[in-house]
Scaffold this motif. Structure first.
Motif, PDB file in Angstrom:
ATOM      1  N   MET A 313     -14.435 -35.105 -14.808  1.00  0.00           N
ATOM      2  CA  MET A 313     -15.138 -35.518 -16.029  1.00  0.00           C
ATOM      3  C   MET A 313     -16.417 -36.299 -15.709  1.00  0.00           C
ATOM      4  SD  MET A 313     -11.687 -36.530 -18.116  1.00  0.00           S
ATOM      5  CE  MET A 313     -12.347 -37.711 -19.263  1.00  0.00           C
ATOM      6  N   VAL A 314     -16.357 -37.111 -14.650  1.00  0.00           N
ATOM      7  CA  VAL A 314     -17.543 -37.883 -14.252  1.00  0.00           C
ATOM      8  C   VAL A 314     -18.648 -36.929 -13.781  1.00  0.00           C
ATOM      9  CG1 VAL A 314     -18.420 -39.520 -12.521  1.00  0.00           C
ATOM     10  CG2 VAL A 314     -16.257 -39.986 -13.726  1.00  0.00           C
ATOM     11  N   ILE A 315     -18.250 -35.904 -13.041  1.00  0.00           N
ATOM     12  CA  ILE A 315     -19.239 -34.914 -12.570  1.00  0.00           C
ATOM     13  C   ILE A 315     -19.838 -34.168 -13.769  1.00  0.00           C
ATOM     14  CG2 ILE A 315     -19.498 -32.765 -11.245  1.00  0.00           C
ATOM     15  CD1 ILE A 315     -17.186 -33.887  -9.417  1.00  0.00           C
ATOM     16  N   ASP A 316     -18.968 -33.736 -14.691  1.00  0.00           N
ATOM     17  CA  ASP A 316     -19.449 -32.995 -15.868  1.00  0.00           C
ATOM     18  C   ASP A 316     -20.423 -33.829 -16.698  1.00  0.00           C
ATOM     19  OD1 ASP A 316     -17.931 -30.826 -15.166  1.00  0.00           O
ATOM     20  OD2 ASP A 316     -16.301 -31.228 -16.573  1.00  0.00           O
ATOM     21  N   GLU A 317     -20.084 -35.098 -16.889  1.00  0.00           N
ATOM     22  CA  GLU A 317     -20.951 -35.945 -17.718  1.00  0.00           C
ATOM     23  C   GLU A 317     -22.289 -36.217 -17.018  1.00  0.00           C
ATOM     24  OE1 GLU A 317     -21.467 -36.719 -20.574  1.00  0.00           O
ATOM     25  OE2 GLU A 317     -21.960 -38.823 -20.963  1.00  0.00           O
ATOM     26  N   ASP A 370     -20.813 -41.274 -20.827  1.00  0.00           N
ATOM     27  CA  ASP A 370     -19.448 -41.408 -21.321  1.00  0.00           C
ATOM     28  C   ASP A 370     -18.604 -40.194 -20.894  1.00  0.00           C
ATOM     29  OD1 ASP A 370     -17.121 -41.786 -22.674  1.00  0.00           O
ATOM     30  OD2 ASP A 370     -17.977 -41.462 -24.678  1.00  0.00           O
ATOM     31  N   PRO A 371     -17.976 -40.295 -19.718  1.00  0.00           N
ATOM     32  CA  PRO A 371     -17.191 -39.155 -19.206  1.00  0.00           C
ATOM     33  C   PRO A 371     -16.088 -38.705 -20.148  1.00  0.00           C
ATOM     34  CG  PRO A 371     -17.483 -40.814 -17.488  1.00  0.00           C
ATOM     35  CD  PRO A 371     -17.994 -41.425 -18.763  1.00  0.00           C
ATOM     36  N   GLU A 372     -15.651 -39.593 -21.068  1.00  0.00           N
ATOM     37  CA  GLU A 372     -14.574 -39.232 -21.991  1.00  0.00           C
ATOM     38  C   GLU A 372     -14.938 -38.038 -22.876  1.00  0.00           C
ATOM     39  OE1 GLU A 372     -11.629 -40.648 -21.827  1.00  0.00           O
ATOM     40  OE2 GLU A 372     -12.307 -42.106 -20.315  1.00  0.00           O
ATOM     41  N   ARG A 373     -16.213 -37.749 -23.009  1.00  0.00           N
ATOM     42  CA  ARG A 373     -16.624 -36.569 -23.792  1.00  0.00           C
ATOM     43  C   ARG A 373     -15.997 -35.301 -23.224  1.00  0.00           C
ATOM     44  NH1 ARG A 373     -21.784 -37.955 -26.070  1.00  0.00           N
ATOM     45  NH2 ARG A 373     -22.759 -39.602 -24.841  1.00  0.00           N
ATOM     46  N   PHE A 374     -15.656 -35.344 -21.944  1.00  0.00           N
ATOM     47  CA  PHE A 374     -15.148 -34.139 -21.304  1.00  0.00           C
ATOM     48  C   PHE A 374     -13.631 -34.103 -21.197  1.00  0.00           C
ATOM     49  CE2 PHE A 374     -19.582 -34.032 -20.445  1.00  0.00           C
ATOM     50  CZ  PHE A 374     -19.874 -32.679 -20.609  1.00  0.00           C
ATOM     51  N   ARG A 375     -12.966 -34.999 -21.969  1.00  0.00           N
ATOM     52  CA  ARG A 375     -11.542 -34.845 -22.164  1.00  0.00           C
ATOM     53  C   ARG A 375     -11.295 -33.440 -22.702  1.00  0.00           C
ATOM     54  NH1 ARG A 375      -8.138 -38.543 -22.085  1.00  0.00           N
ATOM     55  NH2 ARG A 375      -9.120 -40.570 -21.957  1.00  0.00           N
ATOM     56  N   ALA A 386     -23.328 -25.395 -25.882  1.00  0.00           N
ATOM     57  CA  ALA A 386     -23.990 -26.705 -25.976  1.00  0.00           C
ATOM     58  C   ALA A 386     -24.023 -27.392 -24.618  1.00  0.00           C
ATOM     59  CB  ALA A 386     -23.259 -27.589 -26.987  1.00  0.00           C
ATOM     60  N   TYR A 387     -23.242 -26.880 -23.667  1.00  0.00           N
ATOM     61  CA  TYR A 387     -23.178 -27.483 -22.336  1.00  0.00           C
ATOM     62  C   TYR A 387     -23.473 -26.395 -21.303  1.00  0.00           C
ATOM     63  CZ  TYR A 387     -21.435 -30.057 -18.330  1.00  0.00           C
ATOM     64  OH  TYR A 387     -21.323 -30.693 -17.116  1.00  0.00           O
ATOM     65  N   ILE A 388     -24.668 -26.449 -20.699  1.00  0.00           N
ATOM     66  CA  ILE A 388     -25.118 -25.315 -19.876  1.00  0.00           C
ATOM     67  C   ILE A 388     -25.769 -25.746 -18.553  1.00  0.00           C
ATOM     68  CG2 ILE A 388     -25.379 -23.534 -21.656  1.00  0.00           C
ATOM     69  CD1 ILE A 388     -28.396 -24.596 -21.855  1.00  0.00           C
ATOM     70  N   PRO A 389     -25.148 -26.671 -17.811  1.00  0.00           N
ATOM     71  CA  PRO A 389     -25.800 -27.081 -16.554  1.00  0.00           C
ATOM     72  C   PRO A 389     -25.953 -25.907 -15.592  1.00  0.00           C
ATOM     73  CG  PRO A 389     -23.537 -27.879 -16.613  1.00  0.00           C
ATOM     74  CD  PRO A 389     -23.841 -27.329 -17.981  1.00  0.00           C
ATOM     75  N   PHE A 390     -25.039 -24.929 -15.659  1.00  0.00           N
ATOM     76  CA  PHE A 390     -25.112 -23.758 -14.776  1.00  0.00           C
ATOM     77  C   PHE A 390     -25.606 -22.536 -15.546  1.00  0.00           C
ATOM     78  CE2 PHE A 390     -21.768 -26.476 -12.919  1.00  0.00           C
ATOM     79  CZ  PHE A 390     -22.287 -26.645 -11.650  1.00  0.00           C
ATOM     80  N   LEU A 391     -26.124 -22.760 -16.726  1.00  0.00           N
ATOM     81  CA  LEU A 391     -26.513 -21.718 -17.674  1.00  0.00           C
ATOM     82  C   LEU A 391     -25.281 -20.923 -18.120  1.00  0.00           C
ATOM     83  CD1 LEU A 391     -29.214 -21.218 -18.938  1.00  0.00           C
ATOM     84  CD2 LEU A 391     -29.489 -19.222 -17.524  1.00  0.00           C
ATOM     85  N   SER A 392     -25.486 -19.759 -18.702  1.00  0.00           N
ATOM     86  CA  SER A 392     -24.373 -19.011 -19.283  1.00  0.00           C
ATOM     87  C   SER A 392     -24.724 -17.541 -19.218  1.00  0.00           C
ATOM     88  CB  SER A 392     -24.180 -19.462 -20.739  1.00  0.00           C
ATOM     89  OG  SER A 392     -25.435 -19.670 -21.364  1.00  0.00           O
ATOM     90  N   GLY A 393     -23.743 -16.689 -19.513  1.00  0.00           N
ATOM     91  CA  GLY A 393     -23.998 -15.251 -19.515  1.00  0.00           C
ATOM     92  C   GLY A 393     -24.057 -14.681 -18.108  1.00  0.00           C
ATOM     93  N   PRO A 394     -24.461 -13.401 -17.998  1.00  0.00           N
ATOM     94  CA  PRO A 394     -24.441 -12.714 -16.706  1.00  0.00           C
ATOM     95  C   PRO A 394     -25.292 -13.385 -15.625  1.00  0.00           C
ATOM     96  CG  PRO A 394     -24.756 -11.150 -18.477  1.00  0.00           C
ATOM     97  CD  PRO A 394     -24.848 -12.508 -19.101  1.00  0.00           C
ATOM     98  N   ARG A 395     -26.331 -14.139 -16.024  1.00  0.00           N
ATOM     99  CA  ARG A 395     -27.185 -14.750 -15.009  1.00  0.00           C
ATOM    100  C   ARG A 395     -26.850 -16.212 -14.773  1.00  0.00           C
ATOM    101  NH1 ARG A 395     -32.424 -11.887 -13.259  1.00  0.00           N
ATOM    102  NH2 ARG A 395     -31.800 -13.193 -11.506  1.00  0.00           N
ATOM    103  N   GLN A 396     -25.631 -16.578 -15.142  1.00  0.00           N
ATOM    104  CA  GLN A 396     -25.284 -17.970 -14.849  1.00  0.00           C
ATOM    105  C   GLN A 396     -25.168 -18.162 -13.340  1.00  0.00           C
ATOM    106  OE1 GLN A 396     -21.307 -19.642 -15.401  1.00  0.00           O
ATOM    107  NE2 GLN A 396     -20.752 -17.682 -16.261  1.00  0.00           N
ATOM    108  N   CYS A 397     -25.195 -19.404 -12.933  1.00  0.00           N
ATOM    109  CA  CYS A 397     -25.202 -19.758 -11.511  1.00  0.00           C
ATOM    110  C   CYS A 397     -24.037 -19.109 -10.769  1.00  0.00           C
ATOM    111  CB  CYS A 397     -25.100 -21.274 -11.406  1.00  0.00           C
ATOM    112  SG  CYS A 397     -25.042 -21.854  -9.715  1.00  0.00           S
ATOM    113  N   ILE A 398     -24.368 -18.432  -9.659  1.00  0.00           N
ATOM    114  CA  ILE A 398     -23.314 -17.798  -8.865  1.00  0.00           C
ATOM    115  C   ILE A 398     -22.554 -18.870  -8.055  1.00  0.00           C
ATOM    116  CG2 ILE A 398     -24.586 -17.360  -6.716  1.00  0.00           C
ATOM    117  CD1 ILE A 398     -23.437 -14.540  -6.679  1.00  0.00           C
ATOM    118  N   GLY A 399     -23.208 -20.018  -7.846  1.00  0.00           N
ATOM    119  CA  GLY A 399     -22.607 -21.055  -6.988  1.00  0.00           C
ATOM    120  C   GLY A 399     -21.909 -22.161  -7.755  1.00  0.00           C
ATOM    121  N   ASN A 400     -21.618 -21.948  -9.058  1.00  0.00           N
ATOM    122  CA  ASN A 400     -21.064 -23.059  -9.851  1.00  0.00           C
ATOM    123  C   ASN A 400     -19.744 -23.596  -9.291  1.00  0.00           C
ATOM    124  OD1 ASN A 400     -19.761 -20.754 -10.671  1.00  0.00           O
ATOM    125  ND2 ASN A 400     -20.020 -21.082 -12.866  1.00  0.00           N
TER     126      ASN A 400
END
Ligand code: HEM
Length: 448
Positions: A313-317, A370-375, A386-400
């Protein structure tokens, strides 16, 4: 439903320059304010060109998933560095390369790479023991860059670099990328052939990188069959129709791409986490108590990771607040509709994970950490785009998954070994360059 329109709102900017200077000087603050003021799609005049900033998750879904083939990448400034590698290519060629490289990122393979991640982190922590003994402050980002570089070259290319070599190469990469990224919004760019100091330094850096990459490829070509990694897949791959192997230039492009995409983003995120923890004692304590109860001081294995939810959760936030890829662009092949706006063919659309991750309709109190958002319950009820650090769809990050595994292993190893504090007097701000790193420097001290 409101009628479709092509009157997309946005600032007028200065004559000739448009808003280019503001995007150059303070892009993060500027883009967040644009979203608040004009809404989910904003038109931005940039000299002769126009760019559209799309920030609503529905638009992200449309661009990256529903109609992704209509939104292509065009990064002419990156071509020299990354060529036709996976990040920059399009169409059939991209698809073939993605399929070829995907197995290197398979879950089971990443699990096997965890040992290298642990070994390299141990090596870094041994260095930190020295800093702790001599009470010597150090810059955390440099350490994280060395670490993530060593991990990527060992896991993907089956080789290791001396620390000095890793340092020189990492700097050459960063300098050239930041320089290229800085050119993007400039109205006047001197041609690359002009001997300006910037052009000359860029050329020197690129030559150094290429020498190293071609050396790696040649070494491998001379001793095939000894490794089971990404480089082996690239060197031995044959086209299903023609039976042809990839040319050295094609392999070079993929190696440069993975080397680049595979270390700087993760290093930046780890540095952000350390910085945030030095200012959020409650989060740090909670992390330590999770580590103590699950790991009890030993190093984590991939099997432990699902039992460390707060770690994740800390990493995600952190990736929400400071997504390394803070902006990216696509060019429309055919016209499209986003919300009730019509966009013309040829338009450049920018997506900004940084701004979407602060969208007030999806992220209350968005600036707070606030890491709790990722509960789980909260995360599952949120708009998926709404949450796209690695993007989304077919071209999302291959290394996620690679990056997430790496960070979930490195973080408990650091915190179980050391107490970390920030050196006072060095304020840290997001640096919107090629990636969004904390800076200018993150000075810390560690105690064992
Ligand atoms: C925290 C770490 C990372 C973040 C936030 C991140 C983010 C992203 C994003 C946003 C994209 C999409 C870019 C675009 O479409 O314009 C991307 C693509 C990509 N990333 Fe990552 N990345 C990370 C780590 C990695 C790692 C560790 C690797 C390799 C080992 C990697 C390799 C790639 C590649 C090859 C692509 C292009 C994929 C394609 O278009 O098929 N990334 N990444």
């Amino acid at each position: 439903m409101p009628a479709l329109t092509n009157a997309i709102p946005g600032p007028r900017g200065l004559p000739v320059l448009g808003v280019g200077n503001r995007l150059l000087n303070d892009p993060l603050e500027f883009m967040v304010r644009l979203q608040r003021h004009y809404g989910d799609l904003v038109q931005l005049p940039l000299g002769k060109h126009t760019m559209y900033l799309a920030t609503h998750p529905d638009m992200v879904k449309r661009i990256t998933q529903e109609n992704w083939k209509n939104y292509i990448k065009r990064y002419p400034t990156m071509d020299e560095i990354l060529g036709q590698g996976l990040v920059t290519s399009n169409g059939e060629y991209w698809l073939r390369q993605r399929r070829l490289m995907q197995p290197a990122f398979h879950h089971q393979r990443i699990t096997r790479m965890a040992d290298v991640m642990v070994e390299e982190t141990e090596r870094m922590l041994a260095r930190w023991e020295g800093y702790a003994r001599s009470h010597r402050p150090f810059e955390v980002q440099e350490e994280m860059m060395l670490l993530t570089q060593q991990i990527i070259v060992r896991t993907m290319f089956g080789t290791s670099l001396s620390d000095a070599e890793a340092h020189t190469i990492g700097k050459a990469f960063n300098d050239s990328l930041n320089w290229v990224a800085g050119q993007q919004f400039r109205i006047f760019q001197p041609p690359r052939s002009w001997p300006t100091p910037g052009n000359l330094a860029y050329r020197r850096n690129l030559e150094l990188l290429e020498r190293t990459v071609y050396r790696l490829i040649n070494e491998r070509r001379q001793r095939p069959g000894e490794h089971d990694d990404l480089l082996e897949m690239l060197v031995t791959a044959r086209d299903a129709d023609t039976g042809e192997q990839m040319s050295p230039k094609q392999i070079r492009d993929e190696v440069m791409t993975i080397f680049l995409a595979g270390h700087e983003t993760t290093a930046g995120t780890l540095s952000w986490i350390i910085h945030l923890l030095t200012h959020h004692g409650d989060t740090e304590r909670k992390l330590r108590s999770e580590y103590a109860s699950v790991l009890g001081g030993r190093n984590p294995t991939p099997n432990d990771l699902p039992r460390l939810p707060y770690n994740r959760m800390v990493i995600d936030e952190t990736l929400r607040l400071y997504p390394p890829t803070w902006i990216l662009t696509r060019v429309l092949i055919n016209p499209d509709t986003l919300g009730n706006y019509q966009l013309p063919a040829g338009a450049t659309v920018a997506l900004s994970p940084y701004v979407t991750h602060r969208h007030p309709a999806f992220w209350p109190n968005a600036e707070s950490f606030d890491p709790e958002r990722f509960r789980r319950e909260e995360a599952e009820s949120r708009h998926k785009f709404a949450y796209i650090p690695f993007l989304s769809g077919p071209r999302q990050c291959i290394g996620n998954n690679f990056a997430l595994t790496e960070m979930q292993i490195v973080l408990p190893m650091i915190l179980q070994r050391f107490q970390i504090s920030a050196v006072p007097g060095y304020p840290v701000q997001p640096q919107p360059k090629a990636t969004l790193r904390p800076g200018p420097k993150v000075w810390v001290e560690v105690r064992g």
